[in-house]
Design a protein around this motif. Structure first.
Motif, PDB file in Angstrom:
ATOM      1  N   VAL A 262       0.846  -1.192   0.000  1.00 29.15           N
ATOM      2  CA  VAL A 262       0.000   0.000   0.000  1.00 29.15           C
ATOM      3  C   VAL A 262       0.882   1.242   0.000  1.00 29.15           C
ATOM      4  CG1 VAL A 262      -1.845  -1.173   1.268  1.00 29.15           C
ATOM      5  CG2 VAL A 262      -0.155   0.167   2.527  1.00 29.15           C
ATOM      6  N   ASP A 263       0.308   2.341  -0.517  1.00 34.00           N
ATOM      7  CA  ASP A 263       0.958   3.648  -0.420  1.00 34.00           C
ATOM      8  C   ASP A 263       0.474   4.295   0.870  1.00 34.00           C
ATOM      9  OD1 ASP A 263       2.589   3.936  -2.785  1.00 34.00           O
ATOM     10  OD2 ASP A 263       0.730   3.943  -3.935  1.00 34.00           O
ATOM     11  N   LEU A 264       1.347   4.377   1.849  1.00 36.81           N
ATOM     12  CA  LEU A 264       0.988   4.902   3.161  1.00 36.81           C
ATOM     13  C   LEU A 264       1.406   6.365   3.251  1.00 36.81           C
ATOM     14  CD1 LEU A 264      -0.108   4.147   5.987  1.00 36.81           C
ATOM     15  CD2 LEU A 264       2.254   3.671   6.653  1.00 36.81           C
ATOM     16  N   PRO A 265       0.461   7.269   3.512  1.00 37.49           N
ATOM     17  CA  PRO A 265       0.852   8.675   3.691  1.00 37.49           C
ATOM     18  C   PRO A 265       1.811   8.802   4.877  1.00 37.49           C
ATOM     19  CG  PRO A 265      -1.542   8.449   3.539  1.00 37.49           C
ATOM     20  CD  PRO A 265      -0.993   7.070   3.685  1.00 37.49           C
ATOM     21  N   LEU A 266       2.821   9.653   4.728  1.00 39.03           N
ATOM     22  CA  LEU A 266       3.824   9.815   5.777  1.00 39.03           C
ATOM     23  C   LEU A 266       3.958  11.295   6.128  1.00 39.03           C
ATOM     24  CD1 LEU A 266       6.556   7.416   4.330  1.00 39.03           C
ATOM     25  CD2 LEU A 266       4.950   6.925   6.183  1.00 39.03           C
ATOM     26  N   GLY A 267       3.980  11.592   7.427  1.00 40.03           N
ATOM     27  CA  GLY A 267       4.159  12.964   7.877  1.00 40.03           C
ATOM     28  C   GLY A 267       5.624  13.339   7.937  1.00 40.03           C
ATOM     29  N   GLU A 268       5.920  14.372   8.703  1.00 41.30           N
ATOM     30  CA  GLU A 268       7.297  14.834   8.841  1.00 41.30           C
ATOM     31  C   GLU A 268       8.074  13.875   9.744  1.00 41.30           C
ATOM     32  OE1 GLU A 268       8.877  17.411   7.345  1.00 41.30           O
ATOM     33  OE2 GLU A 268       7.028  17.481   6.152  1.00 41.30           O
ATOM     34  N   PRO A 269       9.279  13.490   9.332  1.00 41.84           N
ATOM     35  CA  PRO A 269      10.032  12.524  10.138  1.00 41.84           C
ATOM     36  C   PRO A 269      10.704  13.173  11.344  1.00 41.84           C
ATOM     37  CG  PRO A 269      11.309  13.138   8.204  1.00 41.84           C
ATOM     38  CD  PRO A 269       9.974  13.832   8.081  1.00 41.84           C
ATOM     39  N   THR A 270      10.669  12.486  12.471  1.00 42.76           N
ATOM     40  CA  THR A 270      11.483  12.860  13.620  1.00 42.76           C
ATOM     41  C   THR A 270      12.615  11.860  13.826  1.00 42.76           C
ATOM     42  OG1 THR A 270      10.092  11.621  15.171  1.00 42.76           O
ATOM     43  CG2 THR A 270       9.494  13.920  14.751  1.00 42.76           C
ATOM     44  N   ARG A 271      12.502  10.717  13.163  1.00 40.88           N
ATOM     45  CA  ARG A 271      13.565   9.717  13.218  1.00 40.88           C
ATOM     46  C   ARG A 271      13.516   8.890  11.940  1.00 40.88           C
ATOM     47  NH1 ARG A 271      14.222   4.444  17.246  1.00 40.88           N
ATOM     48  NH2 ARG A 271      16.339   3.898  16.593  1.00 40.88           N
ATOM     49  N   LEU A 272      14.665   8.728  11.313  1.00 44.72           N
ATOM     50  CA  LEU A 272      14.805   7.876  10.129  1.00 44.72           C
ATOM     51  C   LEU A 272      16.138   7.146  10.241  1.00 44.72           C
ATOM     52  CD1 LEU A 272      13.736  10.274   7.205  1.00 44.72           C
ATOM     53  CD2 LEU A 272      12.488   8.240   7.937  1.00 44.72           C
ATOM     54  N   THR A 273      16.099   5.843  10.245  1.00 53.59           N
ATOM     55  CA  THR A 273      17.353   5.104  10.308  1.00 53.59           C
ATOM     56  C   THR A 273      17.221   3.774   9.592  1.00 53.59           C
ATOM     57  OG1 THR A 273      19.081   4.297  11.813  1.00 53.59           O
ATOM     58  CG2 THR A 273      16.818   3.979  12.505  1.00 53.59           C
ATOM     59  N   ARG A 274      18.344   3.323   9.087  1.00 54.63           N
ATOM     60  CA  ARG A 274      18.409   2.065   8.340  1.00 54.63           C
ATOM     61  C   ARG A 274      19.593   1.273   8.876  1.00 54.63           C
ATOM     62  NH1 ARG A 274      21.237   3.822   4.685  1.00 54.63           N
ATOM     63  NH2 ARG A 274      19.740   4.933   3.391  1.00 54.63           N
ATOM     64  N   PHE A 275      19.410  -0.041   9.014  1.00 54.46           N
ATOM     65  CA  PHE A 275      20.508  -0.842   9.534  1.00 54.46           C
ATOM     66  C   PHE A 275      20.333  -2.295   9.102  1.00 54.46           C
ATOM     67  CE2 PHE A 275      17.207  -0.203  12.668  1.00 54.46           C
ATOM     68  CZ  PHE A 275      16.900  -1.481  13.118  1.00 54.46           C
ATOM     69  N   THR A 276      21.431  -3.007   9.151  1.00 52.65           N
ATOM     70  CA  THR A 276      21.406  -4.451   8.951  1.00 52.65           C
ATOM     71  C   THR A 276      21.733  -5.111  10.283  1.00 52.65           C
ATOM     72  OG1 THR A 276      23.703  -4.364   8.228  1.00 52.65           O
ATOM     73  CG2 THR A 276      22.021  -4.412   6.509  1.00 52.65           C
ATOM     74  N   PHE A 277      21.332  -6.368  10.418  1.00 51.58           N
ATOM     75  CA  PHE A 277      21.552  -7.087  11.666  1.00 51.58           C
ATOM     76  C   PHE A 277      22.808  -7.948  11.577  1.00 51.58           C
ATOM     77  CE2 PHE A 277      16.866  -6.996  13.034  1.00 51.58           C
ATOM     78  CZ  PHE A 277      17.111  -5.960  13.905  1.00 51.58           C
ATOM     79  N   HIS A 278      23.582  -7.923  12.638  1.00 54.04           N
ATOM     80  CA  HIS A 278      24.781  -8.739  12.759  1.00 54.04           C
ATOM     81  C   HIS A 278      24.757  -9.463  14.100  1.00 54.04           C
ATOM     82  CE1 HIS A 278      26.824  -6.351   9.519  1.00 54.04           C
ATOM     83  NE2 HIS A 278      26.059  -5.396  10.011  1.00 54.04           N
ATOM     84  N   ALA A 279      25.444 -10.566  14.159  1.00 57.91           N
ATOM     85  CA  ALA A 279      25.729 -11.237  15.429  1.00 57.91           C
ATOM     86  C   ALA A 279      27.238 -11.430  15.470  1.00 57.91           C
ATOM     87  CB  ALA A 279      24.995 -12.569  15.519  1.00 57.91           C
ATOM     88  N   ARG A 280      27.920 -10.444  16.045  1.00 56.17           N
ATOM     89  CA  ARG A 280      29.387 -10.443  16.043  1.00 56.17           C
ATOM     90  C   ARG A 280      29.935  -9.995  17.390  1.00 56.17           C
ATOM     91  NH1 ARG A 280      31.427 -11.032  10.978  1.00 56.17           N
ATOM     92  NH2 ARG A 280      29.940 -10.728   9.277  1.00 56.17           N
ATOM     93  N   LEU A 299      28.064  -6.598  18.066  1.00 56.22           N
ATOM     94  CA  LEU A 299      26.865  -6.235  17.312  1.00 56.22           C
ATOM     95  C   LEU A 299      25.818  -7.320  17.536  1.00 56.22           C
ATOM     96  CD1 LEU A 299      28.498  -5.102  13.935  1.00 56.22           C
ATOM     97  CD2 LEU A 299      27.493  -3.607  15.678  1.00 56.22           C
ATOM     98  N   PHE A 300      24.564  -6.896  17.725  1.00 56.88           N
ATOM     99  CA  PHE A 300      23.504  -7.838  18.058  1.00 56.88           C
ATOM    100  C   PHE A 300      22.404  -7.809  16.997  1.00 56.88           C
ATOM    101  CE2 PHE A 300      25.232  -6.038  22.032  1.00 56.88           C
ATOM    102  CZ  PHE A 300      25.817  -7.179  22.539  1.00 56.88           C
ATOM    103  N   PRO A 301      21.799  -8.967  16.709  1.00 48.48           N
ATOM    104  CA  PRO A 301      20.782  -9.028  15.652  1.00 48.48           C
ATOM    105  C   PRO A 301      19.383  -8.672  16.134  1.00 48.48           C
ATOM    106  CG  PRO A 301      21.241 -11.235  16.442  1.00 48.48           C
ATOM    107  CD  PRO A 301      22.155 -10.319  17.200  1.00 48.48           C
ATOM    108  N   SER A 302      19.273  -7.600  16.916  1.00 44.08           N
ATOM    109  CA  SER A 302      17.958  -7.120  17.334  1.00 44.08           C
ATOM    110  C   SER A 302      18.099  -5.676  17.776  1.00 44.08           C
ATOM    111  CB  SER A 302      17.397  -7.974  18.480  1.00 44.08           C
ATOM    112  OG  SER A 302      18.214  -7.849  19.618  1.00 44.08           O
ATOM    113  N   PRO A 303      17.032  -4.881  17.666  1.00 47.62           N
ATOM    114  CA  PRO A 303      17.120  -3.471  18.082  1.00 47.62           C
ATOM    115  C   PRO A 303      17.025  -3.343  19.591  1.00 47.62           C
ATOM    116  CG  PRO A 303      14.910  -3.968  17.282  1.00 47.62           C
ATOM    117  CD  PRO A 303      15.727  -5.211  17.066  1.00 47.62           C
ATOM    118  N   GLY A 304      17.448  -2.187  20.098  1.00 49.05           N
ATOM    119  CA  GLY A 304      17.280  -1.872  21.498  1.00 49.05           C
ATOM    120  C   GLY A 304      18.289  -2.495  22.439  1.00 49.05           C
ATOM    121  N   VAL A 305      19.341  -3.118  21.911  1.00 52.67           N
ATOM    122  CA  VAL A 305      20.313  -3.811  22.755  1.00 52.67           C
ATOM    123  C   VAL A 305      21.655  -3.082  22.776  1.00 52.67           C
ATOM    124  CG1 VAL A 305      21.518  -5.983  23.171  1.00 52.67           C
ATOM    125  CG2 VAL A 305      19.215  -6.023  22.216  1.00 52.67           C
TER     126      VAL A 305
END
Length: 517
Positions: A262-280, A299-305
């Motif tokens: 779907v095309d989801l309308p998006l407002g003004e961003p307060t946070r934008l980030t991109r990442f890949t997951f690693h277990a190292r 590096l951990f394969p989950s956010p918030g750690v």
């Protein structure tokens, strides 16, 4: 020496370490290749055990003042493609403080400078050498190339650490193929946020709070702020992205379209980030006079750690480096940094990789596993167990003598205390970030021993309801180095206390004076 310690990297881990070293009377020099704090909010806030540590430092209010929320709060946390709900618990084991990384770094930068840290931005370390006594960094900055020398150097320069490469420290592990995109945007026109967290989108319909899986990947919707929409996508991609290239709203919208259709309308961003997951994880956190911390070490394969783990690396390392530089460190003290933080990283990796297994499956068996897991988390005991693992509060270091008392090796509980000077608490007594001895049972036999270390250890006598021990010896990082059992005889408690004091805080003074108080 140009400094006592060179810190490479002025992200949260490096700035936290700079502050910890300054507190302990050590001169850090922080070198950061970026010319200024970047506006890309890779992390969205603080969570777990680091919040308690900051409270014990007496500094939590400083971070709350910069936060988008008045205080740490509990709620529903993403975990393994689900949400774990702690709202049913009166004293949840997992809390978070929303604080986008640029604001967090500014708070840490201001604090480190207040304490006396020398922070130089636009200075990139391009070479590294060390000998028995010193470490030297070749630095490229705004002027002529320079060389700086210190007793130690700590690489806090992130996942692509130049220090780690220059030191030749292996960083083995796995890179997963998914690209994760995480954002917070204002609520745009045509989107209504419903009471249960769902959104109603004009021309599209209702999109449910939580995680939605499709053949193309995973989409998640959720936010702790009713004025913002939290968005997440995960999809397998062959494209390699440059971490220095910021994500755009267009890129996010394209990913949502691919995953959700779907095309989801998006407002003004307060946070934008991109990442890949690693277990190292690095094979060694210390190589001679070079040490690793934060994302440069794991590096951990989950956010918030990762953020909390890196800050706690700094707290563990700072006082040990200071002890070595000031000449009072017992043999092997600095090596305990590797042992303890590698154990902590292994615990973080356990639940992070468990999330990979639970998150990635899309067949009926995987759906059944997630449903069963959420049923189990409806019960308090497994919910608390997972919350402690996520927060890092369940960690117990295997200190010498840890079999003598269940508190040894754990984070000190914040007991309410009564003293001759009035009411206080363990947290308040730890504001100075110094070793602390607390006599909870009027034990002059133990207090007199502690007096031999009064030049290095703060000594207190106090009472508390339902005392868990007759006395406690607490390290600067708020972990309990020794505890006396209730009514423990002097002939066992005294030698164990002497062993712990000398094993963690060096040799005593030859003379003593005055009773404990």
């Amino acid at each position: 020496m140009d400094a006592d310690v060179i810190i490479v990297g002025a992200g949260p881990t490096g700035l936290m370490l700079a502050g910890e070293l300054c507190r302990a009377g050590v001169r850090p020099l922080v070198l950061e290749r970026q010319p200024q704090i970047r506006d890309i909010p890779k992390a969205g806030g603080l969570s777990g055990q680091i919040l308690e540590l900051l409270r014990y430092r007496g500094e939590l209010e400083r971070f709350e003042a910069a936060s988008t929320a008045p205080r740490p709060a509990s709620g529903r946390f993403p975990w393994g493609g689900m949400h774990v709900d702690f709202t049913q618990l009166a004293d949840p084991p997992m809390e978070a403080l929303p604080l986008p990384q640029p604001q967090l770094e500014r708070v840490l930068d201001d604090f480190a400078r207040e304490l006396g840290a020398d922070i130089r931005r636009g200075h990139e370390v391009v070479g590294l050498s060390q000998d028995v006594d010193t470490v030297t960094a070749d630095v490229r900055g705004p002027g002529e190339p320079d060389r700086v020398t210190a007793r130690y150097l700590v690489g806090c320069d992130g996942a692509s650490s130049r220090v780690r490469d220059l030191a030749g420290i292996p960083f083995s592990g796995i890179t997963y193929p998914e690209v994760q995109r995480l954002a917070q945007v204002t609520v745009p026109e045509g989107v209504t946020v419903l009471e249960n967290g769902d959104i109603d989108v004009a021309g599209v319909g209702r999109i449910s709070f939580g995680f939605t899986r499709t053949e193309r990947g995973e989409f998640a919707l959720g936010s702790t702020n009713p004025e913002l929409i939290g968005l997440f996508t995960s999809e397998e991609e062959s494209t390699e992205y440059d971490d220095d290239e910021p994500m755009t709203v267009t890129e996010l919208g394209d990913s949502i379209r691919r995953v959700l259709g779907v095309d989801l309308p998006l407002g003004e961003p307060t946070r934008l980030t991109r990442f890949t997951f690693h277990a190292r994880q690095v094979e060694r956190y210390r190589d001679g006079r070079t040490l690793m911390a934060g994302d440069a070490a794991h590096l951990f394969p989950s956010p918030g750690v990762a953020l909390g783990a890196g800050l706690l690396d700094s707290v563990n390392l700072g006082w040990k480096l200071a002890a070595d530089i000031q000449g009072w460190a017992p043999d092997g003290l600095l090596d305990t940094y590797h042992d303890e933080r590698r154990l902590a990283s292994t615990r973080n990796m356990l639940h992070a990789q468990a999330q990979v297994a639970i998150r990635r499956g899309h067949d009926p068996a995987a759906v059944a596993l997630r449903e069963l897991f959420q049923e189990l988390l409806a019960d308090e005991q497994p919910l608390r167990r997972l919350g402690g693992l996520m927060a890092g509060s369940e960690l117990r270091y295997p200190f010498p003598g840890h079999d003598r008392h269940p508190l040894i090796g754990t984070f000190a509980p914040d007991l309410a205390l009564r003293t001759d000077r009035g009411a206080t608490s363990v947290a308040e007594l730890m504001h100075g970030a110094r070793p602390t001895f607390i006599d909870l049972a009027d034990r002059p036999d133990l207090g007199e021993i502690a007096q031999d270390w009064q030049h290095r250890v703060d000594i207190h006598t106090a009472e508390t309801d339902h005392r868990p021990a007759d006395a406690l010896l607490i390290r600067p990082d708020a972990h309990i180095a020794w505890a006396a059992t209730i009514d423990e005889p002097t002939d066992t408690a005294a030698p164990a206390l002497r062993e712990a004091l000398s094993g963690w805080f060096g040799t005593p003074r030859e003379t003593t004076s005055g009773p404990a108080g």
